[in-house]
Design an enzyme around this catalytic site. Sequence first.
Site, PDB file in Angstrom:
ATOM      1  N   GLY A  45       0.822  -1.201   0.000  1.00 24.06           N
ATOM      2  CA  GLY A  45       0.000   0.000   0.000  1.00 24.06           C
ATOM      3  C   GLY A  45       0.851   1.243   0.000  1.00 24.06           C
ATOM      4  O   GLY A  45       2.032   1.217   0.384  1.00 24.06           O
ATOM      5  N   GLN A  50       2.918  10.015   1.082  1.00 23.36           N
ATOM      6  CA  GLN A  50       4.208   9.337   0.934  1.00 23.36           C
ATOM      7  C   GLN A  50       4.933   9.720  -0.358  1.00 23.36           C
ATOM      8  O   GLN A  50       6.125   9.451  -0.493  1.00 23.36           O
ATOM      9  CB  GLN A  50       4.032   7.811   0.989  1.00 23.36           C
ATOM     10  CG  GLN A  50       3.622   7.304   2.372  1.00 23.36           C
ATOM     11  CD  GLN A  50       3.524   5.795   2.381  1.00 23.36           C
ATOM     12  OE1 GLN A  50       2.512   5.219   2.019  1.00 23.36           O
ATOM     13  NE2 GLN A  50       4.607   5.133   2.764  1.00 23.36           N
ATOM     14  N   CYS A  87       6.816  -0.267   6.380  1.00 23.39           N
ATOM     15  CA  CYS A  87       6.307   0.900   5.666  1.00 23.39           C
ATOM     16  C   CYS A  87       7.374   1.370   4.693  1.00 23.39           C
ATOM     17  O   CYS A  87       8.558   1.421   5.043  1.00 23.39           O
ATOM     18  CB  CYS A  87       5.977   1.999   6.661  1.00 23.39           C
ATOM     19  SG  CYS A  87       5.345   3.505   5.897  1.00 23.39           S
ATOM     20  N   LEU A  88       6.945   1.733   3.497  1.00 23.75           N
ATOM     21  CA  LEU A  88       7.893   2.195   2.473  1.00 23.75           C
ATOM     22  C   LEU A  88       8.550   3.518   2.871  1.00 23.75           C
ATOM     23  O   LEU A  88       9.576   3.885   2.302  1.00 23.75           O
ATOM     24  CB  LEU A  88       7.184   2.331   1.120  1.00 23.75           C
ATOM     25  CG  LEU A  88       6.665   1.011   0.521  1.00 23.75           C
ATOM     26  CD1 LEU A  88       5.860   1.282  -0.739  1.00 23.75           C
ATOM     27  CD2 LEU A  88       7.805   0.048   0.231  1.00 23.75           C
ATOM     28  N   HIS A 129      -3.391   0.643   8.012  1.00 23.88           N
ATOM     29  CA  HIS A 129      -2.063   1.267   7.921  1.00 23.88           C
ATOM     30  C   HIS A 129      -2.111   2.484   6.994  1.00 23.88           C
ATOM     31  O   HIS A 129      -1.628   3.569   7.341  1.00 23.88           O
ATOM     32  CB  HIS A 129      -1.064   0.223   7.417  1.00 23.88           C
ATOM     33  CG  HIS A 129       0.329   0.743   7.208  1.00 23.88           C
ATOM     34  ND1 HIS A 129       1.413   0.271   7.916  1.00 23.88           N
ATOM     35  CD2 HIS A 129       0.823   1.674   6.359  1.00 23.88           C
ATOM     36  CE1 HIS A 129       2.506   0.921   7.518  1.00 23.88           C
ATOM     37  NE2 HIS A 129       2.183   1.768   6.567  1.00 23.88           N
ATOM     38  N   GLU A 130      -2.723   2.307   5.825  1.00 30.04           N
ATOM     39  CA  GLU A 130      -2.753   3.406   4.846  1.00 30.04           C
ATOM     40  C   GLU A 130      -3.649   4.550   5.302  1.00 30.04           C
ATOM     41  O   GLU A 130      -3.319   5.719   5.102  1.00 30.04           O
ATOM     42  CB  GLU A 130      -3.193   2.896   3.474  1.00 30.04           C
ATOM     43  CG  GLU A 130      -2.254   1.869   2.837  1.00 30.04           C
ATOM     44  CD  GLU A 130      -0.788   2.261   2.869  1.00 30.04           C
ATOM     45  OE1 GLU A 130      -0.472   3.460   2.741  1.00 30.04           O
ATOM     46  OE2 GLU A 130       0.063   1.378   3.046  1.00 30.04           O
ATOM     47  N   HIS A 133      -1.935   6.907   7.577  1.00 29.48           N
ATOM     48  CA  HIS A 133      -1.057   7.878   6.904  1.00 29.48           C
ATOM     49  C   HIS A 133      -1.795   9.188   6.612  1.00 29.48           C
ATOM     50  O   HIS A 133      -1.198  10.263   6.636  1.00 29.48           O
ATOM     51  CB  HIS A 133      -0.551   7.315   5.564  1.00 29.48           C
ATOM     52  CG  HIS A 133       0.687   6.475   5.676  1.00 29.48           C
ATOM     53  ND1 HIS A 133       1.879   6.970   6.136  1.00 29.48           N
ATOM     54  CD2 HIS A 133       0.927   5.181   5.352  1.00 29.48           C
ATOM     55  CE1 HIS A 133       2.806   6.007   6.098  1.00 29.48           C
ATOM     56  NE2 HIS A 133       2.248   4.912   5.629  1.00 29.48           N
TER      57      HIS A 133
HETATM   58 CO    CO Z   1       3.201   3.082   5.361  1.00 28.91          CO
END
Ligand code: CO
Length: 151
Positions: A45, A50, A87-88, A129-130, A133
């Site tokens: 995701g 991000q 997480c990216l 999670h997303e 953000h």
């Molecule tokens: Co993340």
Amino acid sequence: MIREIVQVGNEILRKKCEPVKRFDAELGKLLDDMKETLRAAEGAGLAAPQIGVPIRAVVVDVEEGYFELINPIFVWQKGEQVGPEGCLSVRGKAGTVRRPSKVKILFQDRNGDKYSIVARDFFARAICHELDHLDGILYTDKAENIRDAEE
Ligand code: CO
């Protein structure tokens, strides 16, 4: 176009993101870029902040399919699951996070059409999670233990 993924420490990751109001070509291009960036990073995701755009849009790529969720909101959250997350925007780390096991959300697609979905297990985890953000929350705020990821 593959976009650079913002890393932890950048204040944009801590912003409360603005609702999407215009469902136009610019939004479409952003979502296309998010999809390409997510695929290249082999993630589950990605949220718009991000890649430096503080609006309420996320993409999720899981077993159940690929989803673009615009202005997503929870209808309900049920149950509980405890599992690993990364997480990216927090490269090289992983942590254990408690999440609901089942969620229902309302969202819009890139045309502004409204939908709802029920997600379970990892899909529910990815959505939680997303969506965090979009409110400036990182999984590391909730994780029980942050460790170096096995890569
Ligand atoms: Co993340």
